[in-house]
Design an enzyme around this catalytic site. Structure first.
Site, short mmCIF file in Angstrom:
data_model
loop_
_atom_site.label_atom_id
_atom_site.label_comp_id
_atom_site.label_asym_id
_atom_site.label_seq_id
_atom_site.Cartn_x
_atom_site.Cartn_y
_atom_site.Cartn_z
CB SER A 101 10.20 18.58 78.36
OG SER A 101 9.16 18.06 77.60
CB SER A 136 6.16 17.02 76.32
OG SER A 136 6.98 16.82 75.18
CB THR A 196 13.06 13.57 74.15
OG1 THR A 196 13.98 14.65 73.66
CG2 THR A 196 13.36 13.59 75.63
CE LYS A 213 14.07 12.19 69.87
NZ LYS A 213 13.81 13.26 68.78
CG ASN A 226 9.15 10.67 68.07
OD1 ASN A 226 8.89 9.72 67.22
ND2 ASN A 226 8.68 11.81 68.06
CG ASP A 283 11.19 13.19 66.38
OD1 ASP A 283 10.38 13.93 66.77
OD2 ASP A 283 12.35 12.56 67.00
CG ASN A 335 13.25 13.47 45.42
OD1 ASN A 335 13.56 12.19 45.60
ND2 ASN A 335 11.73 13.52 45.05
CE1 TYR A 376 10.24 22.15 73.32
CE2 TYR A 376 11.15 20.70 71.93
CZ TYR A 376 10.62 20.88 73.11
OH TYR A 376 10.55 19.75 73.93
#
Length: 250
Positions: free
Chosen positions: A14, A16, A61, A65, A86, A101, A140, A210
């Site tokens: 993480s 965060s 996380t 979730k 989340n 998210d 779409n 990430y």
């Protein structure tokens, strides 16, 4: 002191805490703290809330979730439709679930694709994939879910074996979105079992991971000419959306 935090397991990957610490420093936000709460099981959440009475907001996380939902008093209507949480707003009266998210992914993907709307393969069927699927519907963009254990009753879910046996799916659905944790630090060599030979310049590969900034599959896709993007922009967007939710005046 207002406290915020992240629940999940494990949390070694993480960013965060460092993200919010930097936000607090950069924006001169005082009397706020962000902590990591690594929970081996979701049943530990009530104890965290009792032991941390200053908590006013939590991020959620993997793998909680969906599992966290029974512990909440209500869900934001959009979050209820997605079926995954989340972000939790903690008030003196209730716990409210949200899904940022969705906003983070939809905005990030739109920025990347521009006017393009290629069909998509969603790798994984966990909580993050639900937000991704809803965003694709609202943009779409047609999609198929790819899972290790597909549901035979669902026409939108196929197996990785199906993908290997039918590599033309990579041409029909050239946008590939990894919603699994495969490739996340420290297991950076892991990658979803998709047919690498089918990747080329016509593919778009978006990895929600990430950390690291370039996953093994991102690297393999880029080597074959595919366009690639990681989940860092999505992380920033969803974190800022969570901050607004936590601090909005009811």
């Amino acid at each position: 002191m207002k406290k915020y935090g992240l629940i999940g397991f494990p949390l070694t990957h993480s960013f965060s805490k460092s993200y919010f610490a930097e936000k607090f420093r950069r924006e001169g936000i005082v009397d706020c703290q962000y902590e990591l709460y690594e929970l081996p099981e979701i049943q530990a959440l009530p104890a965290v809330l009792v032991n941390e009475p200053e908590l006013v907001g939590l991020n959620v996380t993997i793998p909680y979730k969906q599992e966290v939902i029974p512990y909440l008093d209500r869900l934001d209507p959009a979050c209820r439709e997605i079926g995954a949480v989340n972000c939790i707003k903690i008030t003196p009266l209730e716990l409210i679930g949200f899904n940022t998210d969705y906003f983070g992914f939809k905005t990030s993907l739109s920025n990347w694709l521009g006017i393009e709307r290629p069909g998509a393969l969603i790798l994984g069927t966990g909580g993050a994939s639900r937000a991704v699927a809803q965003a694709l519907k609202d943009l779409n963009i047609s999609f198929l879910r790819i899972s290790r254990s597909p549901n035979p009753d669902s026409g939108t879910t196929r197996s990785y074996e199906d993908l290997t046996a039918s590599p033309q799916l990579l041409q029909e659905y050239p946008l590939i979105i990894n919603t699994t944790p495969l490739g996340t630090y420290p297991n950076t060599a892991d990658l979803p079992p998709i047919p690498l030979a089918g990747l080329g310049p016509e593919q778009w590969y978006y990895d929600l991971v990430y950390n690291p900034e370039e996953t093994s599959l991102m690297r393999e896709a880029a080597r074959r000419g595919a366009k690639t993007k990681n989940g860092m922009e999505m992380l920033h967007l969803q974190a800022e959306a969570a901050w607004e939710i936590w601090n909005e005046v009811d």
